[in-house]
Design an enzyme around this catalytic site. Structure first.
Site, PDB file in Angstrom:
ATOM      1  N   TYR A 165      17.482   6.761  22.376  1.00  0.00           N
ATOM      2  CA  TYR A 165      18.447   7.758  21.915  1.00  0.00           C
ATOM      3  C   TYR A 165      18.164   8.134  20.470  1.00  0.00           C
ATOM      4  CZ  TYR A 165      22.893   9.734  20.332  1.00  0.00           C
ATOM      5  OH  TYR A 165      23.850  10.540  19.776  1.00  0.00           O
ATOM      6  N   SER A 197      22.401  13.456  15.365  1.00  0.00           N
ATOM      7  CA  SER A 197      23.330  12.332  15.247  1.00  0.00           C
ATOM      8  C   SER A 197      22.867  11.401  14.142  1.00  0.00           C
ATOM      9  CB  SER A 197      23.389  11.555  16.564  1.00  0.00           C
ATOM     10  OG  SER A 197      24.028  10.304  16.414  1.00  0.00           O
TER      11      SER A 197
END
Length: 317
Positions: free
Chosen positions: A183, A158
């Site tokens: 994350y 990501s």
């Protein structure tokens, strides 16, 4: 083997769908395994691979939910797997390997995003444990099944990696938890995993890639309040996804492109986006994307690999 982060001008782009990428491609006889392949991007990935003729294995933490989501979709099978539990990874992988089938494509797509502080296994932070270490262990356990004539491993990363390098002195946030940094670190780990796996596997016909699917609203954001979606600019006041966001089918396109494109036959270890190899990021704008240097650094990739081997007790490559 080192591949530069340089665009190939593939003819596909941000608006291409997974079906566009696979149009005219015959994947009959190909076996793919897609973690998270029954929800969001993973489900779009599974559908596209099946439409192209592949047989798709979908390991799932919630097998009943996976069976329901895949009902009526041919050439799919569901098995229990919890990436947060290395014992579960071992059991699933041993059964797969003992079955004697070869695996052509492994897509590491399952994960968590910005969840409340959660500890798994021996106290590992959940993002790092599930998004990275669980997939690291899965690839090691499945190594005997990789097709010797050219298997590919694609890990969904990501642009979230923009926010954090690996926290070498505190990867499990023992000194204080931040859900977004947790994350982000796991997404950097996903990219570095591809770098070093490709280095170790290239001489054996294995290619590894990391992909940024783009910005997509899926069940991955289930831990994020809707008011935060609006505050972040992800949606308009009426709930419509903001300009620049993709559909799940568009988000899955880069994953299946990395898993199948002939243009990548002699390349690997790269970070991809919009159905192409991403170029180095020149800004901090995650919607523009690109890849930050810490996510493709060969030395960092080797260091993370050694740490992951130590944590999981696995070293199959």
């Amino acid at each position: 083997m080192i591949t530069e982060q340089r665009r190939l001008d593939t003819g596909f782009g941000a608006h291409s769908t997974a079906d566009d990428v696979l149009a005219g491609m015959d994947l009959a006889g190909t076996t793919a395994l897609v973690t998270g392949g029954y929800s969001g991007l993973g489900l779009a990935t599974t559908r596209a691979l099946v439409h192209a003729g592949a047989h798709v294995v979908v390991p799932a933490r919630r097998p009943e939910s996976a069976e329901h989501a895949l009902r009526g979709l041919p050439r799919t099978e569901v098995h229990a797997l919890d990436l947060a539990d290395l014992g579960s990874v071992r059991v699933f992988s041993e059964r797969f390997v003992d079955n004697g089938r070869l695996l052509d494509i492994l897509i590491n797509g399952a994960g968590v995003m910005a969840c409340p502080e959660t500890r798994v296994g021996p106290g590992w932070e959940a993002h790092f444990a599930i998004n990275h270490l669980g997939h690291f262990a899965l690839a090691h356990r499945l190594r005997p099944a990789f097709a010797p004539d050219g298997a590919r491993v694609v890990t969904v990363a990501s642009s979230g990696h923009f926010l954090s390098d690996i926290r070498w002195t505190d990867p499990h946030f023992d000194a204080g938890y931040d859900r977004w940094l947790a994350y982000a670190q796991s997404k950097t780990a996903n990219a570095l995993f591809a770098v070093h796996l490709n280095r170790l596997g290239a001489d054996h016909g294995l290619r590894a890639f990391a992909v940024h699917p783009g910005s997509i609203l899926t069940p991955l954001q289930r831990h994020i309040p809707r008011e935060e979606w609006l505050a972040q600019g992800w949606v308009t006041p009426d709930g419509t996804p903001a300009v620049g966001f993709k559909s799940p089918e568009q988000g899955a396109a880069t994953t299946v492109w990395a898993a199948t494109s002939p243009l990548l036959e002699n390349r690997g270890g790269v970070y991809c986006q919009d159905c192409d190899i991403a170029e180095p990021a020149l800004t901090d704008d995650m919607l523009i994307g690109g890849v930050k240097p810490w996510a493709v650094d060969a030395g960092a990739a080797a260091r993370l690999w050694d740490l992951s081997c130590e944590l999981t007790g696995l070293s199959a490559f």
